[in-house]
Design a protein around this motif. Structure first.
Motif, PDB file in Angstrom:
ATOM      1  N   VAL A   1      -4.922   6.008  -9.657  1.00 54.59           N
ATOM      2  CA  VAL A   1      -5.925   5.398  -8.771  1.00 54.59           C
ATOM      3  C   VAL A   1      -7.348   5.558  -9.295  1.00 54.59           C
ATOM      4  CG1 VAL A   1      -4.445   5.729  -6.767  1.00 54.59           C
ATOM      5  CG2 VAL A   1      -6.203   7.439  -7.290  1.00 54.59           C
TER       6      VAL A   1
ATOM      7  N   LEU B   1       0.227  -1.388  -5.699  1.00 57.48           N
ATOM      8  CA  LEU B   1       0.881  -0.128  -6.052  1.00 57.48           C
ATOM      9  C   LEU B   1       1.690   0.361  -4.853  1.00 57.48           C
ATOM     10  CD1 LEU B   1       1.246   2.308  -8.027  1.00 57.48           C
ATOM     11  CD2 LEU B   1      -0.638   3.405  -6.787  1.00 57.48           C
TER      12      LEU B   1
ATOM     13  N   ILE C   1      -2.573  -0.105  -1.608  1.00 58.99           N
ATOM     14  CA  ILE C   1      -1.537   0.873  -1.895  1.00 58.99           C
ATOM     15  C   ILE C   1      -0.623   1.032  -0.678  1.00 58.99           C
ATOM     16  CG2 ILE C   1      -1.072   3.265  -2.559  1.00 58.99           C
ATOM     17  CD1 ILE C   1      -3.940   3.349  -3.704  1.00 58.99           C
TER      18      ILE C   1
ATOM     19  N   PRO D   1       0.864  -5.377  -1.904  1.00 56.33           N
ATOM     20  CA  PRO D   1       0.352  -4.162  -2.556  1.00 56.33           C
ATOM     21  C   PRO D   1       0.284  -4.338  -4.065  1.00 56.33           C
ATOM     22  CG  PRO D   1       2.671  -3.891  -2.016  1.00 56.33           C
ATOM     23  CD  PRO D   1       2.254  -5.217  -1.431  1.00 56.33           C
TER      24      PRO D   1
ATOM     25  N   SER E   1       2.294   3.679   0.618  1.00 60.19           N
ATOM     26  CA  SER E   1       2.888   4.994   0.374  1.00 60.19           C
ATOM     27  C   SER E   1       4.136   5.150   1.233  1.00 60.19           C
ATOM     28  CB  SER E   1       1.901   6.115   0.706  1.00 60.19           C
ATOM     29  OG  SER E   1       2.549   7.371   0.623  1.00 60.19           O
TER      30      SER E   1
END
Length: 304
Positions: free
Chosen positions: A146, A102, A45, A100, A47
């Protein structure tokens, strides 16, 4: 459209959303939510918004995070991860190399970046970062993506209970008028941006037993304020989130605000700097921020 040094969007303009939608259409990309459905329980992930980084930590999946934005400051483990810019200037080449499954971005403006990521077929979730309701929706939404829905539900309930406790603590007290400054030029009272009623920070001030000073020209929860307007508004308390940095920009907030000596907050010594940028991030840590505000606004309650 501007983003201050700490990743907080402080102005919004009407052309942003149509432009984002046009970019998505022009790219011929799939809807980003459709892409996310194809990757249950993502293992890698990225962010690009501090709120999501903090929520991922709260959900117990921070070990899956492989890249963060320049503005992420919590948890402390963020210092071990690659920083990839923000929605404005993300390093897409470096992001792609991280492979990634996400990416989480935040705010309406980040839809532009989401269009680029969708064109690259990188699953993306864009969260809203304006109100307290957004905080709880984001916890639930990220938890679902998730595979931690149960933990998300518990985290939201814990946060709501903590905010409820603070509301109870300040019940029946006087409610002073509070000006919350989220950005200005360090060492000066120039380019001052303040919180208004559409921001989660204004909601936290109300929970903490204050009344946020309202600015008439606010858009999207924030507004630039002139010195003349500050004199007219005359807040009783100023919470100043300008972040002190080493070197020539280090400052004493009381001295800076002393340039307007007639303000009640200055006369009574109620100018309170906060140097921790996490107070600007709408995650489950809003309860921590609300308590800090309450301790500033009502020390007579919280020092007992």
């Amino acid at each position: 459209m501007t983003c201050n040094r700490f990743g907080l969007i402080v102005t919004h303009r009407a052309w942003v959303l149509p432009l984002a939608l046009n970019l998505l259409t022009a790219c011929g990309a799939q809807p980003v939510e459709k892409l996310v459905e194809s990757v249950p329980n993502p293992a890698r992930i990225v962010s690009l918004t501090p709120a999501a980084t903090e929520i991922l930590f709260g959900l117990g999946v921070f070990d899956r995070v492989v890249g963060i934005s320049d503005y992420c400051t919590y948890p402390p483990q963020v210092d071990t991860l690659p920083r990839l810019g923000s929605w404005q200037d993300a390093d897409l080449e470096r992001l792609t190399r991280l492979a990634p499954d996400l990416v989480v971005t935040g705010g309406v403006e980040s839809s532009i970046l989401s269009g680029q990521l969708a064109a690259l077929e990188i699953p993306t979730v864009t969260i809203a970062v304006d109100t307290l309701d957004d905080v709880f929706r984001n916890i639930e939404r990220i938890g679902l993506v998730v595979g931690r829905s149960d933990r998300a539900r518990a985290l939201a309930e814990e946060t709501q209970a903590e905010l409820g406790d603070i509301r109870t603590d300040v019940q029946g007290v006087d409610r002073p008028r509070v000006l919350v400054v989220v950005d200005r030029i360090p060492g000066t009272l120039r380019s001052i941006y303040t919180v208004s009623e559409d921001s989660f920070l204004a909601e936290l001030i109300q929970i903490a037993g204050g009344e946020p000073v309202q600015v008439t020209n606010a858009i999207g929860g924030y507004a630039q304020v002139s010195l003349e307007a500050l004199v007219y508004l005359d807040p009783e308390i100023i919470i100043d989130m300008i972040q002190g940095v080493p070197g020539r920009f280090r400052e004493n907030s009381m001295e800076v605000w002393g340039q307007i000596p007639n303000l009640r907050a200055v006369q009574t010594g109620r100018v309170h700097p906060i140097r921790d940028t996490s107070v600007l991030h709408p995650s489950q840590r809003v309860s921590v921020t609300a308590r800090r505000f309450a301790e500033i606004i009502h020390p007579e309650v919280f020092q007992q």
